[in-house]
Scaffold this active site. Sequence first.
Site, PDB file in Angstrom:
ATOM      1  N   LYS A  22       0.839  -1.203   0.000  1.00 28.92           N
ATOM      2  CA  LYS A  22       0.000   0.000   0.000  1.00 28.92           C
ATOM      3  C   LYS A  22       0.870   1.247   0.000  1.00 28.92           C
ATOM      4  CE  LYS A  22      -1.571   1.664   4.080  1.00 28.92           C
ATOM      5  NZ  LYS A  22      -1.362   3.101   4.364  1.00 28.92           N
ATOM      6  N   ASN A  23       1.872   1.266   0.857  1.00 28.08           N
ATOM      7  CA  ASN A  23       2.664   2.493   1.009  1.00 28.08           C
ATOM      8  C   ASN A  23       3.570   2.762  -0.193  1.00 28.08           C
ATOM      9  OD1 ASN A  23       1.458   3.008   3.413  1.00 28.08           O
ATOM     10  ND2 ASN A  23       3.222   2.470   4.692  1.00 28.08           N
ATOM     11  N   ARG A  97      -3.789  10.949   4.844  1.00 26.24           N
ATOM     12  CA  ARG A  97      -2.810  12.026   4.810  1.00 26.24           C
ATOM     13  C   ARG A  97      -1.857  11.937   3.618  1.00 26.24           C
ATOM     14  NH1 ARG A  97       0.017  13.810   8.453  1.00 26.24           N
ATOM     15  NH2 ARG A  97       2.045  13.570   7.522  1.00 26.24           N
ATOM     16  N   CYS A 121      -4.553   8.752   9.868  1.00 28.75           N
ATOM     17  CA  CYS A 121      -4.468   8.018  11.130  1.00 28.75           C
ATOM     18  C   CYS A 121      -4.290   8.989  12.299  1.00 28.75           C
ATOM     19  CB  CYS A 121      -3.277   7.087  11.107  1.00 28.75           C
ATOM     20  SG  CYS A 121      -3.613   5.503  10.357  1.00 28.75           S
ATOM     21  N   ARG A 126       1.663  14.554  13.428  1.00 34.19           N
ATOM     22  CA  ARG A 126       1.975  14.308  12.022  1.00 34.19           C
ATOM     23  C   ARG A 126       1.896  15.540  11.141  1.00 34.19           C
ATOM     24  NH1 ARG A 126       0.070   8.344  10.243  1.00 34.19           N
ATOM     25  NH2 ARG A 126       1.771   8.678   8.800  1.00 34.19           N
ATOM     26  N   PRO A 127       2.820  16.466  11.313  1.00 33.29           N
ATOM     27  CA  PRO A 127       2.808  17.684  10.496  1.00 33.29           C
ATOM     28  C   PRO A 127       3.282  17.421   9.057  1.00 33.29           C
ATOM     29  CG  PRO A 127       4.703  17.683  11.967  1.00 33.29           C
ATOM     30  CD  PRO A 127       3.925  16.429  12.263  1.00 33.29           C
ATOM     31  N   VAL A 128       3.162  18.451   8.189  1.00 30.94           N
ATOM     32  CA  VAL A 128       3.636  18.326   6.802  1.00 30.94           C
ATOM     33  C   VAL A 128       4.693  19.391   6.493  1.00 30.94           C
ATOM     34  CG1 VAL A 128       1.599  17.170   5.843  1.00 30.94           C
ATOM     35  CG2 VAL A 128       1.651  19.675   5.967  1.00 30.94           C
ATOM     36  N   ASP A 129       5.315  19.934   7.545  1.00 28.76           N
ATOM     37  CA  ASP A 129       6.280  21.024   7.337  1.00 28.76           C
ATOM     38  C   ASP A 129       7.450  20.623   6.432  1.00 28.76           C
ATOM     39  OD1 ASP A 129       6.820  19.314   9.557  1.00 28.76           O
ATOM     40  OD2 ASP A 129       8.413  20.656  10.218  1.00 28.76           O
ATOM     41  N   LEU A 130       7.906  19.367   6.536  1.00 28.30           N
ATOM     42  CA  LEU A 130       9.055  18.954   5.721  1.00 28.30           C
ATOM     43  C   LEU A 130       8.680  18.942   4.232  1.00 28.30           C
ATOM     44  CD1 LEU A 130      10.330  15.997   7.940  1.00 28.30           C
ATOM     45  CD2 LEU A 130      11.190  18.339   7.890  1.00 28.30           C
ATOM     46  N   ASP A 311       5.529   0.648  11.722  1.00 26.36           N
ATOM     47  CA  ASP A 311       4.268   0.025  11.298  1.00 26.36           C
ATOM     48  C   ASP A 311       4.139  -1.434  11.738  1.00 26.36           C
ATOM     49  OD1 ASP A 311       3.453   2.375  10.181  1.00 26.36           O
ATOM     50  OD2 ASP A 311       3.793   1.782   8.099  1.00 26.36           O
ATOM     51  N   ILE A 333       9.368   7.016  16.258  1.00 30.36           N
ATOM     52  CA  ILE A 333       8.953   7.722  15.038  1.00 30.36           C
ATOM     53  C   ILE A 333       7.735   8.608  15.298  1.00 30.36           C
ATOM     54  CG2 ILE A 333       8.310   7.485  12.598  1.00 30.36           C
ATOM     55  CD1 ILE A 333      11.060   6.322  13.142  1.00 30.36           C
ATOM     56  N   ARG A 403      -8.294  -0.251   5.400  1.00 30.62           N
ATOM     57  CA  ARG A 403      -7.395   0.726   4.775  1.00 30.62           C
ATOM     58  C   ARG A 403      -6.088   0.066   4.345  1.00 30.62           C
ATOM     59  NH1 ARG A 403      -5.803   5.443   8.233  1.00 30.62           N
ATOM     60  NH2 ARG A 403      -4.653   5.769   6.327  1.00 30.62           N
TER      61      ARG A 403
HETATM   62  C1  UD1 Z   1       4.979   6.737   6.022  1.00 35.11           C
HETATM   63  C2  UD1 Z   1       4.038   5.568   5.952  1.00 35.11           C
HETATM   64  C3  UD1 Z   1       3.591   5.179   7.362  1.00 35.11           C
HETATM   65  C4  UD1 Z   1       4.803   4.932   8.248  1.00 35.11           C
HETATM   66  C5  UD1 Z   1       5.759   6.119   8.209  1.00 35.11           C
HETATM   67  C6  UD1 Z   1       7.059   5.872   8.949  1.00 35.11           C
HETATM   68  C7  UD1 Z   1       2.941   5.929   3.836  1.00 35.11           C
HETATM   69  C8  UD1 Z   1       1.690   6.261   3.112  1.00 35.11           C
HETATM   70  N1  UD1 Z   1       2.877   5.932   5.167  1.00 35.11           N
HETATM   71  O1  UD1 Z   1       4.232   7.811   6.583  1.00 35.11           O
HETATM   72  O2  UD1 Z   1       2.799   3.988   7.254  1.00 35.11           O
HETATM   73  O3  UD1 Z   1       4.378   4.734   9.571  1.00 35.11           O
HETATM   74  O4  UD1 Z   1       6.099   6.426   6.836  1.00 35.11           O
HETATM   75  O5  UD1 Z   1       7.701   4.757   8.459  1.00 35.11           O
HETATM   76  O6  UD1 Z   1       3.944   5.620   3.245  1.00 35.11           O
HETATM   77  N2  UD1 Z   1       7.221  14.523  10.061  1.00 35.11           N
HETATM   78  C9  UD1 Z   1       7.350  15.869  10.325  1.00 35.11           C
HETATM   79  N3  UD1 Z   1       7.083  16.752   9.313  1.00 35.11           N
HETATM   80  C10 UD1 Z   1       6.710  16.335   8.064  1.00 35.11           C
HETATM   81  C11 UD1 Z   1       6.593  14.952   7.804  1.00 35.11           C
HETATM   82  C12 UD1 Z   1       6.859  14.074   8.827  1.00 35.11           C
HETATM   83  O7  UD1 Z   1       7.681  16.269  11.428  1.00 35.11           O
HETATM   84  O8  UD1 Z   1       6.491  17.188   7.194  1.00 35.11           O
HETATM   85  C13 UD1 Z   1       7.499  13.568  11.142  1.00 35.11           C
HETATM   86  C14 UD1 Z   1       6.307  12.688  11.469  1.00 35.11           C
HETATM   87  O9  UD1 Z   1       5.425  13.312  12.359  1.00 35.11           O
HETATM   88  C15 UD1 Z   1       6.997  11.481  12.061  1.00 35.11           C
HETATM   89  C16 UD1 Z   1       8.292  11.379  11.243  1.00 35.11           C
HETATM   90  O10 UD1 Z   1       8.490  12.673  10.675  1.00 35.11           O
HETATM   91  O11 UD1 Z   1       7.324  11.723  13.404  1.00 35.11           O
HETATM   92  C17 UD1 Z   1       8.288  10.354  10.147  1.00 35.11           C
HETATM   93  O12 UD1 Z   1       7.145  10.529   9.340  1.00 35.11           O
HETATM   94  P1  UD1 Z   1       7.133  10.160   7.799  1.00 35.11           P
HETATM   95  O13 UD1 Z   1       8.299   9.279   7.503  1.00 35.11           O
HETATM   96  O14 UD1 Z   1       6.970  11.394   7.011  1.00 35.11           O
HETATM   97  O15 UD1 Z   1       5.818   9.314   7.694  1.00 35.11           O
HETATM   98  P2  UD1 Z   1       4.789   9.302   6.490  1.00 35.11           P
HETATM   99  O16 UD1 Z   1       5.502   9.463   5.205  1.00 35.11           O
HETATM  100  O17 UD1 Z   1       3.650  10.185   6.799  1.00 35.11           O
END
Ligand code: UD1
Length: 429
Positions: A22-23, A97, A121, A126-130, A311, A333, A403
């Site tokens: 899925k991912n 997300r 979830c 779980r921010p999107v700043d990066l 996961d 994580i 899901r």
């Molecule tokens: C992906 C996987 C999810 C898995 C996760 C970690 C998908 C669809 N989902 O989620 O199943 O649990 O990788 O292996 O592939 N973070 C920030 N800012 C950001 C983005 C992330 O601070 O902009 C933080 C997150 O809150 C978290 C960490 O970075 O603490 C890792 O997250 P990330 O690797 O981005 O997870 P996803 O890609 O959302």
Amino acid sequence: MDKIRIRGGKPLDGTIEIGGAKNAALPLMVCGLLTDEPLTLTNIPSTLMDIRTLGELLTQHGSEVVVKGEGAGRAMTITTKNITSTTAPYDLVRKMRASILVLGPLVAREHEARVSLPGGCAIGSRPVDLHLDGLAALGAEIELTDGYVVARAPGGLKGAEVVFPKVSVGATEHLMMAAALAKGTTTLINAAREPEVVDLAVCLNAMGAEITGAGTDRIVIVGKDRLHGATHEVVPDRIEIGTYMMAVGIAGGRVFLPRARIDLLKAAVKSMREAGIAFTERDGGVEVTAPKGGLKGVDVVTEPFPGFPTDLQAQFMAMMTVCNGASMVTETIFENRFMHVPELGRMGANITVHGSSALVRGVPRLTGAPVMATDLRASVSLVLAGLAAQGETIVNRVYHLDRGYERLEAKLSACGADIERLKESMAAE
Ligand code: UD1
């Protein structure tokens, strides 16, 4: 809402087919936005809710999404001749997300996009700043208004060096896709090394991109004016593989997983071996055998790949509830990813949480109970616990499982588990 009923205590014996990840499939589908030619993805787990949700989102942007075939022979073809809308609306994005991944590709192709801030979830903030900082580094102007991210790059995106302050799978994938259509070269430093990132690079390169270094922490993307169509096979789902390996660990017995690959989850397999589970690679898959005298307690710490995957944390913890001795499970994580702990406690598990670590003291046996979880992997951990528990376990809110796991109850019951889905009307009785 559907429920799953499990009557525990039956060891597993048989074969469980593993689907495409899925991912991996989610970002691969988004690649369909990067070209006006057809992109065909084989081994796609097309019945998963997250895949359907993303299919709807892509359709809404102007893609034609067609699934043909059945089971392992399924293929999805995404054709996006024209982008008809550059807005990703709240109603679709809130369900998952990973929808944020359309932002960069839309800006790369159309020079502007508007995407609702995501939901998904309920694990941590779980921010999107990066994601947004990375796109800004590629020259996008970003604004947040009314719950939407608006990104514009009137002259197109431009290659840049992006240093991630934290490893993020999604942000790495997002920038790889956006940079594939940017002018010039992009270097991603401290990039995620997950197998899904590598799979994405293979697909993008098949579409005419020039990406090197995927699988290391430094990925270089030479931008192209256009990408073309391709056919790509989705990598097997390492989390599904690990989940069924742990199902054998907790329920007992022996199961063959065709197409399973240990190299996709070496750290988790190492921990499972320490717990006493045996693995034999044969016939293009892996045979998993539970230990005779019960599981040993093993400590794990979740880490970005190649470490132990977050996961699989909930499933491993479920397995450790019945270990001989004790286990310390540490989550690094995501914050707030222990929502399965109180539910496992209701089944008789002995778990104490200290900050980001959970001390699991093994008990001889769990007992069935009605339980519920608020995220995908927590839900499946309760199913695993139910397989080993004495009596009946009812797992509520099954939509979380839908899901991420195709035909979970069918796959387990074919191996002798007493598990069935109670459809909404039956469940209400
Ligand atoms: C992906 C996987 C999810 C898995 C996760 C970690 C998908 C669809 N989902 O989620 O199943 O649990 O990788 O292996 O592939 N973070 C920030 N800012 C950001 C983005 C992330 O601070 O902009 C933080 C997150 O809150 C978290 C960490 O970075 O603490 C890792 O997250 P990330 O690797 O981005 O997870 P996803 O890609 O959302």
